[in-house]
Write a protein that holds these residues in place. Structure first.
Motif, PDB file in Angstrom:
ATOM      1  N   PRO A  30      18.231  -6.518 -41.124  1.00  0.00           N
ATOM      2  CA  PRO A  30      18.531  -5.808 -42.378  1.00  0.00           C
ATOM      3  C   PRO A  30      18.812  -4.322 -42.169  1.00  0.00           C
ATOM      4  CG  PRO A  30      16.695  -7.309 -42.703  1.00  0.00           C
ATOM      5  CD  PRO A  30      16.976  -7.287 -41.223  1.00  0.00           C
ATOM      6  N   VAL A  31      18.099  -3.709 -41.225  1.00  0.00           N
ATOM      7  CA  VAL A  31      18.327  -2.291 -40.927  1.00  0.00           C
ATOM      8  C   VAL A  31      19.709  -2.102 -40.303  1.00  0.00           C
ATOM      9  CG1 VAL A  31      17.455  -0.283 -39.678  1.00  0.00           C
ATOM     10  CG2 VAL A  31      15.847  -1.987 -40.568  1.00  0.00           C
ATOM     11  N   TYR A  32      20.055  -2.985 -39.342  1.00  0.00           N
ATOM     12  CA  TYR A  32      21.370  -2.880 -38.712  1.00  0.00           C
ATOM     13  C   TYR A  32      22.487  -3.109 -39.724  1.00  0.00           C
ATOM     14  CZ  TYR A  32      20.005  -2.340 -33.829  1.00  0.00           C
ATOM     15  OH  TYR A  32      19.526  -1.839 -32.646  1.00  0.00           O
ATOM     16  N   ALA A  33      22.318  -4.125 -40.588  1.00  0.00           N
ATOM     17  CA  ALA A  33      23.371  -4.442 -41.554  1.00  0.00           C
ATOM     18  C   ALA A  33      23.599  -3.296 -42.539  1.00  0.00           C
ATOM     19  CB  ALA A  33      23.006  -5.727 -42.307  1.00  0.00           C
ATOM     20  N   ARG A  34      22.521  -2.684 -42.987  1.00  0.00           N
ATOM     21  CA  ARG A  34      22.656  -1.644 -44.007  1.00  0.00           C
ATOM     22  C   ARG A  34      22.982  -0.278 -43.411  1.00  0.00           C
ATOM     23  NH1 ARG A  34      20.990  -0.319 -49.233  1.00  0.00           N
ATOM     24  NH2 ARG A  34      20.089  -2.364 -49.622  1.00  0.00           N
TER      25      ARG A  34
END
Length: 420
Positions: A253-257
């Motif tokens: 989720p951190v990478y995607a956002r």
């Protein structure tokens, strides 16, 4: 306890690889398990996205992992003992029913946007059901197909899991983008109920049960068995470290956002990419003869897993991230197949529940504890360094295992292994 290598059986050529799929109960197991696993993967995507979206703190993802790990740590060994003493199918039924209820309540909490303690509490209840489900479900497959088809059943079970891990995250990312996480939890609950209906129709072989009075010695017997078998202990150690330090999925989720900037729509393919690679590897393995050098293949696969994790951790380019995650999943699948086959073939039937429980503690909780470790490390040193550093640790541990347990380097064909 050591493995006994038997001479090859000189009868007919290798049995039909599809024979196990002609068993109706195994098909029910695969179909129901695929529904439940797909729902679980959708829930994992939705829960991680929802928590990070509400808090914008990587540590919230770590706490999610902690809530998922605690019940397994505390309950898996007793659950394994129960799986060896009572009906494994019945245990699976009650565990999946409890999971369905927990997911239904989680959908309500999400839809009403209730405070996060309610969310974490239901994740804890869901993981409690999983703590009882894991040992029983892992041991049940042997009672459905028998030992002669167990190696093939393990490969098809891996395909089932990886297909679910492919479709689930993609569907989860799409549904998050179009609708709400609450819908995903509700769909997962429905899938668990369907699995219960299919389980109710399965008639497994009765397994060998201990007639001794239940005591603590029986509860920890699985650990003593694993500790006394260097092949099982070394492969569990490899997988545990790879998942604990090399797992990049917690930070997706951190990478995607924030890093790749692809949002919820891009998160689904990121979560699915390891499973796509794993499915390809599973299909390849099922069409090939058994691994002739399973030990060296395992060491190379886990080492490659660590290398792929490093590349992913440092990448800012979406397609490179997808490719490395797919490679990571393909290599991890080799490890999964080797480890699960060893567990099933080297473990007496009356101990499969307890040994699967030990596997759940070390491998299952490594996913969640790894999420906690990744969340804390990302909060302190940043997500990219945390992920890449974990991959480097994985490679280092592969070298240590190869030196500490020479039996892994010497392991040849798995299908000649038998309990000692």
């Amino acid at each position: 306890m050591s493995a006994e290598f038997e001479p090859p059986v000189t009868t007919t050529p290798r049995q039909d690889r599809l024979a196990v799929l002609r068993i109706p109960d195994f098909r029910r197991y695969l179909i129901g398990g695929a529904l439940a696993a797909s729902g679980g993967q959708m829930t994992a995507v939705a829960a991680g996205w929802e928590l990070y979206d509400r808090t914008h703190m990587p540590i919230s993802l770590g706490l999610l992992g902690l809530m998922s790990a605690l019940p397994v740590i505390c309950l898996a060994l007793p659950a394994g003992t129960i799986a060896d003493r009572y009906s494994r199918r019945t245990i699976c039924l009650f565990a999946e029913l409890g999971a369905a209820i927990s997911l239904g309540l989680l959908a309500c909490v999400s839809f009403l946007h209730l405070p996060l303690p309610f969310f974490y509490t239901l994740v804890l209840l869901l993981a409690t059901c999983g703590a009882f489900l894991g040992p029983a479900l892992g041991a049940l497959v042997a009672n459905i197909v028998g030992d002669s088809l167990l190696a093939d059943a393990t490969k098809w079970s891996a395909i089932r899991w990886q297909l679910a891990s492919t479709l689930g995250p993609v569907a989860g990312g799409f549904l998050i983008h179009k609708y709400t996480p609450a819908l995903i939890y509700a769909l997962d609950s429905i899938g668990r109920i369907i699995f219960c209906l299919l389980l109710a129709k399965i008639t497994p072989r009765s397994h060998t049960r201990s007639g001794e009075k239940l005591n603590w010695g029986q509860v920890i017997a699985g650990w003593h068995f694993v500790r006394g078998n260097p092949l099982i202990l070394s492969t569990i150690t490899l997988d545990m470290v790879a998942v604990l330090f090399g797992g990049a999925t917690a930070m997706l989720p951190v990478y995607a956002r924030d890093i790749l900037k692809v949002g919820a729509e891009g998160l689904g393919p990121l979560r699915a990419a390891p499973a796509v690679g794993a499915v390809c590897m599973s299909l390849y393995l099922t069409t090939r003869p058994p691994l002739k050098n399973a030990g060296p293949s395992l060491l190379l696969a886990v080492g490659g897993f660590g290398l792929a994790t490093i590349v992913f951790g440092l990448s800012h380019i979406y397609w490179i991230s997808l490719l490395t995650l797919a490679c990571l999943g393909a290599l991890d699948n080799i490890s999964v197949v080797v480890r699960h086959t060893l567990l099933q073939l080297l473990t007496p039937d009356e101990m499969r529940g307890r040994v699967n429980a030990v596997n759940s503690v070390f491998i299952g909780t490594s996913n969640e504890i790894g999420e906690l470790e990744s969340g804390v490390a990302a909060q302190l040193i940043g997500p990219m360094l945390a992920v890449a550093g974990g991959g480097a640790i994985t490679i280092f541990v592969v070298i240590l295992v190869a030196l500490r347990w020479p039996v892994v380097r010497q392991l040849k064909s798995l299908e000649k292994l038998r309990p000692s």
